[in-house]
Scaffold this active site. Structure first.
Site, mmCIF file in Angstrom:
data_model
loop_
_atom_site.group_PDB
_atom_site.id
_atom_site.type_symbol
_atom_site.label_atom_id
_atom_site.label_comp_id
_atom_site.label_asym_id
_atom_site.label_seq_id
_atom_site.Cartn_x
_atom_site.Cartn_y
_atom_site.Cartn_z
ATOM 1 N N LYS A 14 -27.670 -19.766 -10.565
ATOM 2 C CA LYS A 14 -28.715 -18.888 -11.418
ATOM 3 C C LYS A 14 -30.100 -19.379 -10.689
ATOM 4 C CE LYS A 14 -27.479 -20.645 -15.370
ATOM 5 N NZ LYS A 14 -26.271 -21.613 -15.148
ATOM 6 N N ARG A 89 -28.351 -19.557 -24.476
ATOM 7 C CA ARG A 89 -27.101 -20.270 -24.247
ATOM 8 C C ARG A 89 -26.295 -20.388 -25.566
ATOM 9 N NH1 ARG A 89 -28.633 -23.728 -19.506
ATOM 10 N NH2 ARG A 89 -26.910 -25.058 -19.063
ATOM 11 N N ARG A 128 -24.627 -30.752 -5.308
ATOM 12 C CA ARG A 128 -25.999 -30.855 -5.574
ATOM 13 C C ARG A 128 -26.346 -32.094 -6.163
ATOM 14 N NH1 ARG A 128 -27.496 -26.292 -10.287
ATOM 15 N NH2 ARG A 128 -26.409 -27.921 -11.601
ATOM 16 N N ARG A 134 -30.081 -35.547 -10.327
ATOM 17 C CA ARG A 134 -29.818 -35.475 -11.985
ATOM 18 C C ARG A 134 -28.238 -36.165 -12.571
ATOM 19 N NH1 ARG A 134 -29.682 -28.895 -12.832
ATOM 20 N NH2 ARG A 134 -28.525 -29.651 -14.514
ATOM 21 N N ARG A 146 -19.854 -30.216 -19.713
ATOM 22 C CA ARG A 146 -20.722 -28.975 -19.596
ATOM 23 C C ARG A 146 -20.150 -27.691 -19.619
ATOM 24 N NH1 ARG A 146 -23.842 -31.126 -14.697
ATOM 25 N NH2 ARG A 146 -25.088 -29.136 -14.526
HETATM 26 P P1 ADP Z 1 -27.161 -25.815 -15.136
HETATM 27 O O1 ADP Z 1 -27.717 -24.648 -14.365
HETATM 28 O O2 ADP Z 1 -26.468 -26.851 -14.238
HETATM 29 O O3 ADP Z 1 -26.469 -25.655 -16.562
HETATM 30 P P2 ADP Z 1 -29.760 -26.359 -16.342
HETATM 31 O O4 ADP Z 1 -30.751 -26.922 -15.796
HETATM 32 O O5 ADP Z 1 -29.761 -24.937 -16.756
HETATM 33 O O6 ADP Z 1 -28.445 -26.719 -15.757
HETATM 34 O O7 ADP Z 1 -29.890 -27.198 -17.908
HETATM 35 C C1 ADP Z 1 -29.513 -28.603 -17.573
HETATM 36 C C2 ADP Z 1 -29.290 -29.059 -19.049
HETATM 37 O O8 ADP Z 1 -30.306 -28.671 -19.932
HETATM 38 C C3 ADP Z 1 -28.238 -28.240 -19.860
HETATM 39 O O9 ADP Z 1 -26.923 -29.200 -19.850
HETATM 40 C C4 ADP Z 1 -28.581 -28.751 -21.399
HETATM 41 O O10 ADP Z 1 -28.429 -30.168 -21.737
HETATM 42 C C5 ADP Z 1 -30.101 -28.434 -21.302
HETATM 43 N N1 ADP Z 1 -30.393 -27.030 -21.704
HETATM 44 C C6 ADP Z 1 -30.983 -26.175 -20.483
HETATM 45 N N2 ADP Z 1 -30.975 -24.994 -21.240
HETATM 46 C C7 ADP Z 1 -30.536 -25.233 -22.535
HETATM 47 C C8 ADP Z 1 -30.554 -24.211 -23.636
HETATM 48 N N3 ADP Z 1 -30.921 -22.792 -23.568
HETATM 49 N N4 ADP Z 1 -30.097 -24.605 -24.922
HETATM 50 C C9 ADP Z 1 -29.632 -25.818 -25.048
HETATM 51 N N5 ADP Z 1 -29.702 -26.737 -24.031
HETATM 52 C C10 ADP Z 1 -30.260 -26.384 -22.743
#
Ligand code: ADP
Length: 190
Positions: A14, A89, A128, A134, A146
């Site tokens: 994404k 999400r 990554r 991270r 996750r």
């Molecule tokens: P990835 O693409 O690996 O899922 P992100 O950068 O999108 O990573 O998200 C990393 C973390 O940030 C998630 O695992 C969650 O803990 C938090 N997070 C991000 N977006 C949301 C959301 N919309 N709702 C709840 N938690 C979120």
């Protein structure tokens, strides 16, 4: 105005595709993960709160995420549109997004879901993790959490947009450029 939800499990690509899309369509990138990491880097209260959840691979509570997105949208009034990356999400977040867009006479053009098998996701996330710094990318158990959270809490969001006739799935394995072309074709048809 184009408002696109880029959807998919962690590691689906994404972020990579968002960067190319914002360039091509001159949109504002709204990645909730990036916003949380920015807060974390700045040591804000919000960042400290989010870290507890992120480091475990859990979702940050809906009300916290929704408020942050609302702030970002209202602080970008001249945007030509948004790429929502990693948001919504949960179904509650999707409903809240529709409500806040309606208030501003905006709406979602469509959701584009990147489809990638789980074994490839795991490989990509671990790769990554070597450079991203991270904590949630470097540990098998956290990656498993996750993916589980994605399947149970996030996948229903696809149905939400499918019910509105706004859902398209794209194969997310292959050349970055080819996937980008396929996404662009969907957007050009909106
Ligand atoms: P990835 O693409 O690996 O899922 P992100 O950068 O999108 O990573 O998200 C990393 C973390 O940030 C998630 O695992 C969650 O803990 C938090 N997070 C991000 N977006 C949301 C959301 N919309 N709702 C709840 N938690 C979120």
């Amino acid at each position: 105005m184009l408002n696109i939800v880029l959807f998919g499990p962690p590691g689906a690509g994404k972020g990579t595709q968002s960067e190319k899309l914002i360039e091509k369509y001159k949109l504002t990138h709204l990645s909730t993960g990036d916003l949380f990491r920015k807060h974390l880097g700045e040591g804000t209260e919000l960042g400290i709160l989010a870290k507890k959840y992120m480091d475990q691979g859990h979702l940050v509570p809906d009300e916290v995420v929704i408020q942050m997105v609302e702030d970002k949208i209202s602080s970008t009034p001249d945007s030509k549109g948004f790429i929502f990356d990693g948001f919504p999400r949960t179904t509650a977040q999707a409903e809240a997004l529709d409500t806040m867009l309606q208030k501003n006479e905006m709406s979602i053009s469509g959701m584009i879901a990147l489809d990638v098998p789980e074994d490839i996701l795991r490989e990509r996330i671990k790769e990554r993790g070597k450079t991203s710094g991270r904590a949630d990318d470097q540990d098998d158990e956290k990656i498993t959490t996750r993916i589980k959270v994605y399947l149970s809490e996030t996948l229903p969001v696809a149905k939400y947009y499918e019910n509105q006739g706004k859902f398209t799935k794209i194969h997310g394995v292959g050349q970055i450029e080819e996937i980008f072309q396929n996404i662009s074709e969907v957007i050009d048809a909106y």
